[in-house]
Design a protein around this motif. Structure first.
Motif, mmCIF file in Angstrom:
data_model
loop_
_atom_site.group_PDB
_atom_site.id
_atom_site.type_symbol
_atom_site.label_atom_id
_atom_site.label_comp_id
_atom_site.label_asym_id
_atom_site.label_seq_id
_atom_site.Cartn_x
_atom_site.Cartn_y
_atom_site.Cartn_z
ATOM 1 N N UNK A 437 21.933 84.854 42.883
ATOM 2 C CA UNK A 437 21.610 84.206 41.610
ATOM 3 C C UNK A 437 21.630 82.687 41.733
ATOM 4 N N UNK A 438 21.219 82.188 42.912
ATOM 5 C CA UNK A 438 21.086 80.757 43.098
ATOM 6 C C UNK A 438 22.372 80.004 43.323
ATOM 7 N N UNK A 439 23.464 80.709 43.713
ATOM 8 C CA UNK A 439 24.724 80.019 43.959
ATOM 9 C C UNK A 439 25.436 80.658 45.149
ATOM 10 N N UNK A 440 26.373 79.882 45.702
ATOM 11 C CA UNK A 440 27.177 80.372 46.831
ATOM 12 C C UNK A 440 28.450 81.004 46.274
ATOM 13 N N UNK A 441 28.692 82.229 46.689
ATOM 14 C CA UNK A 441 29.851 82.969 46.208
ATOM 15 C C UNK A 441 30.673 83.472 47.382
ATOM 16 N N UNK A 442 31.798 84.084 47.062
ATOM 17 C CA UNK A 442 32.694 84.584 48.104
ATOM 18 C C UNK A 442 32.902 86.078 47.944
ATOM 19 N N UNK A 481 27.438 92.583 58.208
ATOM 20 C CA UNK A 481 27.872 92.555 59.600
ATOM 21 C C UNK A 481 27.227 91.421 60.382
ATOM 22 N N UNK A 482 26.095 90.910 59.937
ATOM 23 C CA UNK A 482 25.479 89.763 60.603
ATOM 24 C C UNK A 482 26.164 88.455 60.229
ATOM 25 N N UNK A 483 27.072 88.527 59.249
ATOM 26 C CA UNK A 483 27.782 87.332 58.830
ATOM 27 C C UNK A 483 27.126 86.604 57.680
ATOM 28 N N UNK A 484 25.961 87.101 57.190
ATOM 29 C CA UNK A 484 25.279 86.472 56.053
ATOM 30 C C UNK A 484 25.008 87.545 55.013
ATOM 31 N N UNK A 485 26.044 87.939 54.240
ATOM 32 C CA UNK A 485 25.817 88.964 53.231
ATOM 33 C C UNK A 485 24.976 88.430 52.067
ATOM 34 N N UNK A 486 23.863 89.063 51.798
ATOM 35 C CA UNK A 486 22.998 88.702 50.677
ATOM 36 C C UNK A 486 23.070 89.795 49.626
ATOM 37 N N UNK A 487 23.248 89.380 48.388
ATOM 38 C CA UNK A 487 23.311 90.331 47.293
ATOM 39 C C UNK A 487 21.901 90.550 46.756
ATOM 40 N N UNK A 488 21.402 91.771 46.918
ATOM 41 C CA UNK A 488 20.026 92.090 46.485
ATOM 42 C C UNK A 488 20.044 93.072 45.327
ATOM 43 N N UNK A 489 21.238 93.320 44.761
ATOM 44 C CA UNK A 489 21.320 94.233 43.636
ATOM 45 C C UNK A 489 21.083 93.524 42.317
ATOM 46 N N UNK A 490 21.620 94.109 41.262
ATOM 47 C CA UNK A 490 21.492 93.532 39.930
ATOM 48 C C UNK A 490 22.588 92.525 39.679
ATOM 49 N N UNK A 491 22.264 91.422 39.010
ATOM 50 C CA UNK A 491 23.222 90.347 38.788
ATOM 51 C C UNK A 491 24.357 90.719 37.853
ATOM 52 N N UNK A 492 24.262 91.777 37.113
ATOM 53 C CA UNK A 492 25.291 92.120 36.138
ATOM 54 C C UNK A 492 26.628 92.485 36.768
#
Length: 500
Positions: A437-442, A481-492
């Motif tokens: 969603x356009x931000x860096x999260x943990x 596992x590649x070290x760059x987890x991207x969230x491709x699900x729903x933002x809710x």
């Protein structure tokens, strides 16, 4: 002094240095000749004085025969440690005046023949006068120079050994290795040989270590052991052998007090196990570990925090902004916090500090932050894993829960740790950055847990003025596992998302 301790001191000629006596299995067997060798500055004189002072405290007659230092220099050394040499006879062996007078030097006989014979005679006369139980001869280098040959030197040392054997004295001979470090003559003659060494790393303070090379008829703790020279004498840190220490304890779990984190860990981290918190810089590794320590204090327990990387004042302010006043907990005595300077502290001394907390303070929650700093304290990095293995095994056997942090190189992408200890830890917690969603999260996940079950999900977490908080399990991640987890699900499903 306890009766059992007193009997141990009487049975063997204890050195008075607790760690050294432990290495020697109680000290020196009586009525034998021992060799203490090491380069100048390694602490031989300090160890010898401690040996004699221990005997004097037991009412034994003690004699220090000095061929190298004057009595004034010796007493000055003792004063620097806050000692007095009460009960110790110092015999300053100076050459006869005839040997110092050029007009009376012999021309047909070698002067060394007279000097060696005169020196030996003066030593024997001093022993006959004082009838000591403990003797220190400082140093053999002077006798080796007078002997002017390996054969005469060996014969002289043998003569000293047989003489002292008849008089029932425990003798400690010092050798500063300044004449011939390859000469092992005394090694074969002495009942035991102890070597002190000093190492000079490229950066930081010198490192000292001790090793028992030989001890006839007795088991001793082999290998190298770190030690320091401090005001008050030597501090020796025997190499830790975890198998020798086991304390019965009840299995249970240590919790963090954060519902989401405890659920992710399957209820918490088991007592007598270790947890490794792994992640790049800025992900909050220290915060995760400190939460467990504060939760332990909140349950009425004690915890210990060993900080390698961060200045304590900054750490106190940072934790206070997150709602945790660890400085107040320290002042109350419930949380022991030690700042560790990796450049000044040897691994052996660090292990001794951790053991002191666990043994004396009965602490069962230990945080080491971080292993990167611990690695910097190692003169040889190849042995870091062995040090950690023994320390973790020891803490596990005491029922302590240990939390270690490791900073990985890099922020995103393929990241590597400077040392791989994931196979040693019982639980491995992985912290990662991800974008959504356009931000860096943990995000946090548990990738290993030997004891019990754990969630296989990934949870988002936030660090705010309220401290650490975890959200519900998330799905829709790719590239973890590649070290760059991207969230491709729903933002809710994300924390703080307005559509939630």
């Amino acid at each position: 002094m306890h009766d059992s301790r007193l009997m141990d001191l009487i049975k063997d000629a204890a050195t008075g240095v607790a760690g050294l006596d432990e290495i020697l299995s109680g000290g020196f067997q009586r009525d034998r000749v021992y060799l203490l060798e090491g380069s100048p500055g390694t602490g031989k004189t300090t160890a010898a004085l401690s040996f004699l002072m221990t005997g004097a405290a037991l009412g034994e007659a003690c004699l220090y025969i000095s061929l190298a230092e004057t009595e004034e220099e010796l007493r000055a050394s003792a004063t620097s440690h806050g000692w007095t040499l009460d009960g110790i006879t110092v015999f300053e062996l100076v050459p006869p005046e005839s040997l110092l007078d050029e007009q009376q030097q012999q021309s047909l006989l070698y002067s060394s023949d007279l000097e060696l014979g005169e020196t030996t005679r003066m030593i024997f006369e001093a022993v006959e006068r004082h009838r000591p139980s403990r003797v220190v001869i400082d140093s053999l280098s002077e006798i080796r120079l007078l002997a002017q040959g390996s054969l005469r030197y060996r014969r002289q040392v043998l003569a000293l050994k047989h003489y002292f054997a008849k008089h029932g004295a425990t003798v400690l001979m010092l050798d500063d290795l300044t004449t011939d470090s390859l000469d092992k003559t005394v090694h074969s003659v002495a009942h035991g040989v102890v070597r002190l060494e000093e190492l000079a790393p490229e950066y930081g303070a010198e490192r000292r270590r001790v090793r028992v090379i030989k001890y006839r008829g007795r088991r001793f703790r082999g290998g190298y052991h770190d030690f320091n020279i401090k005001t008050g004498g030597l501090e020796v840190y025997p190499r830790l052998v975890a198998a020798e220490h086991r304390t019965p304890f009840e299995r249970g779990r240590t919790t963090s007090g954060i519902t989401g984190l405890d659920a992710l860990l399957g209820g918490g981290v088991e007592h007598g196990s270790s947890a490794l918190i792994l992640g790049p810089a800025g992900t909050g590794k220290s915060l995760f570990a400190i939460h467990f320590a504060c939760a332990a204090v909140g349950r009425g327990e004690k915890a210990a925090l060993f900080v390698f990387d961060e200045e304590l004042g900054l750490l106190f302010d940072r934790m206070r902004d997150l709602g945790m006043d660890i400085e107040a907990l320290r002042d109350q005595g419930n949380l022991i916090i030690e700042q560790i300077d990796a450049a000044e502290l040897s691994p052996g001394e660090f292990t001794a500090r951790v053991r002191a907390c666990v043994d004396k303070e009965k602490i069962r929650t230990v945080v080491i932050d971080s292993l990167n700093g611990y690695q910097a304290s190692m003169p040889e990095e190849n042995f870091l894993v062995l040090h950690i293995h023994e320390l973790l095994q020891y803490l596990n056997r005491q029922g302590a829960t240990t939390f270690l942090t490791v900073a990985q190189h890099g922020l995103v992408g393929e990241m590597k740790a400077p040392v791989d200890v994931t196979y040693l830890a019982d639980t491995v917690v992985l912290l990662r950055y991800f974008e959504a969603m356009g931000s860096v999260r943990r995000a946090v996940s548990v990738i290993k847990k030997r004891a019990g079950q754990h969630e296989k999900t990934i949870r988002e977490y936030e660090i705010s003025q309220r401290g650490l908080s975890l959200g519900e399990p998330l799905d829709g991640f790719q590239g973890v596992l590649r070290g760059v987890p991207n969230f491709v699900g729903q933002g809710s499903g994300l924390m703080g998302d307005a559509s939630a």
